[in-house]
Write a protein that holds these residues in place. Structure first.
Motif, PDB file in Angstrom:
ATOM      1  N   MET A 152       0.826  -1.200   0.000  1.00 25.01           N
ATOM      2  CA  MET A 152       0.000   0.000   0.000  1.00 25.01           C
ATOM      3  C   MET A 152       0.864   1.256   0.000  1.00 25.01           C
ATOM      4  O   MET A 152       0.578   2.233  -0.693  1.00 25.01           O
ATOM      5  N   THR A 153       1.954   1.211   0.769  1.00 24.61           N
ATOM      6  CA  THR A 153       2.861   2.357   0.797  1.00 24.61           C
ATOM      7  C   THR A 153       3.575   2.518  -0.537  1.00 24.61           C
ATOM      8  O   THR A 153       3.795   3.638  -1.017  1.00 24.61           O
ATOM      9  N   ALA A 154       3.924   1.404  -1.163  1.00 27.81           N
ATOM     10  CA  ALA A 154       4.551   1.471  -2.490  1.00 27.81           C
ATOM     11  C   ALA A 154       3.593   2.053  -3.514  1.00 27.81           C
ATOM     12  O   ALA A 154       3.998   2.830  -4.397  1.00 27.81           O
ATOM     13  N   SER A 155       2.314   1.705  -3.429  1.00 25.97           N
ATOM     14  CA  SER A 155       1.330   2.274  -4.345  1.00 25.97           C
ATOM     15  C   SER A 155       1.197   3.777  -4.146  1.00 25.97           C
ATOM     16  O   SER A 155       1.041   4.541  -5.107  1.00 25.97           O
ATOM     17  N   THR A 156       1.264   4.208  -2.889  1.00 26.09           N
ATOM     18  CA  THR A 156       1.234   5.642  -2.608  1.00 26.09           C
ATOM     19  C   THR A 156       2.446   6.329  -3.219  1.00 26.09           C
ATOM     20  O   THR A 156       2.338   7.411  -3.815  1.00 26.09           O
ATOM     21  N   ALA A 157       3.611   5.699  -3.082  1.00 24.73           N
ATOM     22  CA  ALA A 157       4.821   6.276  -3.675  1.00 24.73           C
ATOM     23  C   ALA A 157       4.686   6.382  -5.186  1.00 24.73           C
ATOM     24  O   ALA A 157       5.084   7.383  -5.800  1.00 24.73           O
ATOM     25  N   ALA A 158       4.100   5.342  -5.804  1.00 23.69           N
ATOM     26  CA  ALA A 158       3.963   5.344  -7.268  1.00 23.69           C
ATOM     27  C   ALA A 158       3.028   6.430  -7.750  1.00 23.69           C
ATOM     28  O   ALA A 158       3.148   6.922  -8.876  1.00 23.69           O
ATOM     29  N   ALA A 159       2.068   6.808  -6.897  1.00 28.40           N
ATOM     30  CA  ALA A 159       1.093   7.815  -7.305  1.00 28.40           C
ATOM     31  C   ALA A 159       1.647   9.231  -7.237  1.00 28.40           C
ATOM     32  O   ALA A 159       1.028  10.167  -7.756  1.00 28.40           O
ATOM     33  N   ARG A 160       2.790   9.411  -6.578  1.00 28.31           N
ATOM     34  CA  ARG A 160       3.356  10.754  -6.446  1.00 28.31           C
ATOM     35  C   ARG A 160       3.971  11.195  -7.757  1.00 28.31           C
ATOM     36  O   ARG A 160       4.712  10.445  -8.386  1.00 28.31           O
ATOM     37  N   ARG A 161       3.646  12.358  -8.165  1.00 27.06           N
ATOM     38  CA  ARG A 161       4.201  12.939  -9.385  1.00 27.06           C
ATOM     39  C   ARG A 161       4.772  14.311  -9.047  1.00 27.06           C
ATOM     40  O   ARG A 161       4.190  15.028  -8.237  1.00 27.06           O
ATOM     41  N   PRO A 162       5.941  14.690  -9.604  1.00 24.62           N
ATOM     42  CA  PRO A 162       6.717  13.918 -10.568  1.00 24.62           C
ATOM     43  C   PRO A 162       7.387  12.709  -9.931  1.00 24.62           C
ATOM     44  O   PRO A 162       7.375  12.564  -8.716  1.00 24.62           O
ATOM     45  N   VAL A 163       7.934  11.859 -10.788  1.00 20.02           N
ATOM     46  CA  VAL A 163       8.637  10.682 -10.306  1.00 20.02           C
ATOM     47  C   VAL A 163       9.735  11.119  -9.342  1.00 20.02           C
ATOM     48  O   VAL A 163      10.484  12.051  -9.593  1.00 20.02           O
ATOM     49  N   GLY A 164       9.838  10.440  -8.223  1.00 20.99           N
ATOM     50  CA  GLY A 164      10.818  10.798  -7.204  1.00 20.99           C
ATOM     51  C   GLY A 164      10.218  11.548  -6.041  1.00 20.99           C
ATOM     52  O   GLY A 164      10.832  11.651  -4.987  1.00 20.99           O
ATOM     53  N   ALA A 165       9.001  12.087  -6.214  1.00 21.71           N
ATOM     54  CA  ALA A 165       8.373  12.825  -5.120  1.00 21.71           C
ATOM     55  C   ALA A 165       7.992  11.917  -3.971  1.00 21.71           C
ATOM     56  O   ALA A 165       7.792  12.378  -2.860  1.00 21.71           O
ATOM     57  N   GLY A 166       7.886  10.614  -4.243  1.00 17.68           N
ATOM     58  CA  GLY A 166       7.495   9.677  -3.191  1.00 17.68           C
ATOM     59  C   GLY A 166       8.660   8.968  -2.553  1.00 17.68           C
ATOM     60  O   GLY A 166       8.505   7.840  -2.069  1.00 17.68           O
ATOM     61  N   ALA A 167       9.828   9.602  -2.497  1.00 20.08           N
ATOM     62  CA  ALA A 167      11.018   8.932  -1.975  1.00 20.08           C
ATOM     63  C   ALA A 167      10.834   8.459  -0.540  1.00 20.08           C
ATOM     64  O   ALA A 167      11.257   7.356  -0.164  1.00 20.08           O
ATOM     65  N   SER A 168      10.218   9.283   0.299  1.00 17.94           N
ATOM     66  CA  SER A 168      10.036   8.888   1.703  1.00 17.94           C
ATOM     67  C   SER A 168       9.100   7.684   1.808  1.00 17.94           C
ATOM     68  O   SER A 168       9.297   6.804   2.661  1.00 17.94           O
ATOM     69  N   PHE A 169       8.093   7.636   0.933  1.00 15.69           N
ATOM     70  CA  PHE A 169       7.188   6.488   0.949  1.00 15.69           C
ATOM     71  C   PHE A 169       7.904   5.231   0.466  1.00 15.69           C
ATOM     72  O   PHE A 169       7.640   4.126   0.956  1.00 15.69           O
ATOM     73  N   ARG A 170       8.816   5.379  -0.471  1.00 12.49           N
ATOM     74  CA  ARG A 170       9.568   4.227  -0.959  1.00 12.49           C
ATOM     75  C   ARG A 170      10.449   3.662   0.156  1.00 12.49           C
ATOM     76  O   ARG A 170      10.546   2.444   0.330  1.00 12.49           O
ATOM     77  N   ARG A 171      11.091   4.544   0.923  1.00 13.80           N
ATOM     78  CA  ARG A 171      11.917   4.080   2.046  1.00 13.80           C
ATOM     79  C   ARG A 171      11.054   3.375   3.086  1.00 13.80           C
ATOM     80  O   ARG A 171      11.445   2.348   3.646  1.00 13.80           O
ATOM     81  N   GLU A 172       9.888   3.931   3.335  1.00 13.62           N
ATOM     82  CA  GLU A 172       9.006   3.322   4.324  1.00 13.62           C
ATOM     83  C   GLU A 172       8.500   1.965   3.842  1.00 13.62           C
ATOM     84  O   GLU A 172       8.401   1.005   4.617  1.00 13.62           O
ATOM     85  N   ALA A 173       8.189   1.857   2.550  1.00 10.69           N
ATOM     86  CA  ALA A 173       7.742   0.580   2.003  1.00 10.69           C
ATOM     87  C   ALA A 173       8.825  -0.479   2.157  1.00 10.69           C
ATOM     88  O   ALA A 173       8.539  -1.638   2.510  1.00 10.69           O
ATOM     89  N   ALA A 174      10.080  -0.097   1.904  1.00  9.87           N
ATOM     90  CA  ALA A 174      11.180  -1.043   2.069  1.00  9.87           C
ATOM     91  C   ALA A 174      11.325  -1.474   3.528  1.00  9.87           C
ATOM     92  O   ALA A 174      11.623  -2.639   3.817  1.00  9.87           O
ATOM     93  N   ALA A 175      11.102  -0.544   4.459  1.00  9.32           N
ATOM     94  CA  ALA A 175      11.179  -0.878   5.879  1.00  9.32           C
ATOM     95  C   ALA A 175      10.082  -1.861   6.270  1.00  9.32           C
ATOM     96  O   ALA A 175      10.293  -2.770   7.082  1.00  9.32           O
ATOM     97  N   TYR A 176       8.896  -1.697   5.699  1.00 11.77           N
ATOM     98  CA  TYR A 176       7.816  -2.647   5.969  1.00 11.77           C
ATOM     99  C   TYR A 176       8.192  -4.050   5.471  1.00 11.77           C
ATOM    100  O   TYR A 176       7.902  -5.054   6.132  1.00 11.77           O
TER     101      TYR A 176
END
Length: 538
Positions: free
Chosen positions: A331-355
């Motif tokens: 779910m967190t990865a999907s949130t990261a993917a929805a952020r535009r422009p690409v790269g705006a979801g970096a914090s969500f990507r880190r959190e998804a990896a932690a999960y």
């Protein structure tokens, strides 16, 4: 290149007029309007009300792409959440065409349903500072507050009765096939993000989760047949708990739509998540663990067990915590993917990896052990037990068995106040220590660790709890707390030289609690890393 698929936005332009309507102060009798955007909803705050519309999106885990699906979710959301937050959820309004083509709000019902273009959930407004995730971020969580949360969860589970019949066209709710389907769904969603989640790691996670389901198949099914699969919350994270009317309140429960279609008159074709109560609890424990708040997770687990006595469910915690973390990862990865422009979801990507890391680690729990802490009243047994427990055994730490608390529950006595002398009779005390040993055996059998907190003044009481560890078999440590070095010397003398205290032979480690309890706990925990720190003989 962005390899993470964004949610499909099927009709966001159709919602522009609805968003304009709810954002207009005139819609709210001239009150100022505050807007909050999330990936799945838009919320408007006006006065003492909150108005929420679901976005017309289709995530891998959530399809809100049509007005009918949003209608069903809105109606089910109110019905389901009124179980735990009746004062928060007021109802559903329909967005319908009015005069001159302008949209207006109207009560939901047969007259409005056919013309409605969208649906609004109306809630009472509460202070954001009352959200438990905000309190966690600000370091404001308290033990009393989290005990009250655990009580609220236990109350929900105890009052819920699964009235959903088994249907031959689908797996039984909460059964083995349903859990396997949840694992497969979570892993399938995680594999949609190959740039974020290492495929070999996902292979390990899938193998670990499916293996855990197979090993625990008998328990999953036994609990389903015994009534532990019930209508639950389904998304017990701190962000879905708030303070309302001075009490922790559970809201934002997960809504499951009946994809097969409900009969006319059913609650909007949707309802609560019907899962094992320990699966539900695991969401909250996982969220606290993810936030590095294991002492609070340990507190919640122990309070929940005090309230429910459901020790058998402990064996499923590693599986359910891992599954919950995997679901939160995608779910967190999907949130990261929805952020535009690409790269705006970096914090969500880190959190998804932690999960994902948490999901993997939960499947490799620390080995269980039994620590018994004895000593005369006032030596700090309970404080030391509370500090040791989060660091012992699988996530979120050891089960604390506390004799005084158990004594009061067995006698149906208040948690506070002075017990009558009869509460400490020989018969009651024998019952308490027998129950302590029995519960310790159940917890160890479930693969969890135990910290037993009692006076343990008699040799037979100490021998009985040691025997539980020996039978498991798990490492055992017996601690006898004293207030100073002189008392330690006295307790270590042979029985005949102790002035008739009656402690008998003291085979446990005698520990002076000089200094802070935290220092004592640190000294003990440092022994856990030594090659031969614990005795296992009875």
């Amino acid at each position: 290149m962005d390899l993470c698929p964004a949610p499909t936005i099927s009709s966001s332009m159709d919602q522009a007029a609805t968003i304009a309507l709810l954002g207009d102060a005139a819609t709210h009798q001239g009150l100022a309007v505050e807007r909050i955007d999330t990936d799945g909803a838009v919320i408007f705050l006006a006065g003492d009300r909150a108005y929420k519309i679901r976005r017309a999106v289709h995530f891998p885990h959530l399809d809100l792409s049509t007005p009918d699906r949003r209608r069903r979710v809105a109606l089910a959301e109110v019905a389901v959440n009124r179980r735990t937050a009746p004062g928060l959820y007021e109802g559903v309004l329909a967005v319908v065409p009015g005069a001159h083509g302008r949209l207006v709000l109207a009560p939901a019902g047969p007259g409005a349903d056919a013309a409605a273009v969208d649906w609004v959930v109306v809630m009472r407004r509460f202070a954001e500072s009352g959200l438990f995730d905000r309190q966690a971020e600000a370091g404001l969580l308290t033990r009393d507050g989290m005990r009250a949360v655990a009580d609220a969860v236990a109350s929900l589970h105890e009052s819920a009765h699964d009235e959903t019949p088994d249907r031959p066209d689908r797996p039984p709710p909460g059964g083995v096939e349903a859990v396997r389907a949840a694992v497969a769904g979570a892993l399938g969603a995680l594999r949609l993000h190959p740039d974020l989640f290492d495929p070999p790691a996902l292979d390990r996670l899938e193998g670990g989760l499916m293996g855990a389901v197979t090993r625990q198949e008998w328990l999953i099914e036994r609990r389903r047949r015994s009534g532990y699969v019930r209508p639950c919350h389904g998304d017990l994270q701190l962000g879905n708990i708030c303070v309302w009317a001075d009490q922790p309140t559970l809201f934002g429960a997960a809504i499951l739509l009946d994809e097969a279609g409900g009969q006319e008159g059913e609650a909007a074709g949707g309802g609560p998540a019907v899962i094992d109560v320990f699966h539900d609890l695991a969401y909250l424990l996982m969220d606290l663990e993810h936030r590095r708040l294991r002492p609070f997770a340990n507190l919640v687990l122990n309070r929940y067990l005090e309230q429910t006595g459901d020790f058998a469910g402990l064996a499923l915690l590693p599986l359910f915590i891992s599954l919950c973390a995997a679901i939160r990862a995608h779910m967190t990865a999907s949130t990261a993917a929805a952020r535009r422009p690409v790269g705006a979801g970096a914090s969500f990507r880190r959190e998804a990896a932690a999960y994902l890391d948490l999901a993997l680690s939960a499947l490799n729990p620390r080995a269980p052990r039994l620590i018994a802490i004895g000593g005369l009243p006032g030596t700090g047994k309970s404080t030391l037990a509370r500090m040791l427990a989060p660091e012992i055994g699988p996530i979120p730490g050891a089960v604390i068995l506390q004799s005084e608390s158990l004594r009061r529950r067995l006698l149906d006595a208040p948690e506070e106040g002075t017990l009558a002398a009869s509460g400490y009779s020989e018969a009651v005390t024998a019952r308490v220590y027998g129950e302590m040993a029995g519960r310790a055996g159940l917890v160890l059998e479930a693969g969890h660790a135990v910290v037993a907190d009692a006076v343990y003044a008699r040799p037979d009481q100490r021998a009985d709890i040691e025997a539980v560890a020996h039978a498991a078999p798990v490492p055992f440590l017996g601690l006898w707390l004293v207030l100073n070095q002189q008392q330690a010397t006295d307790e270590g003398r042979p029985k005949g030289e102790r002035g008739g205290r009656g402690l008998g032979e003291m085979r446990w480690d005698i520990l002076s609690v000089l200094g802070s309890a935290a220092d004592v706990a640190r000294r003990l925990l440092s022994q856990l890393t030594r090659p031969e720190p614990w005795r296992t003989e009875a």
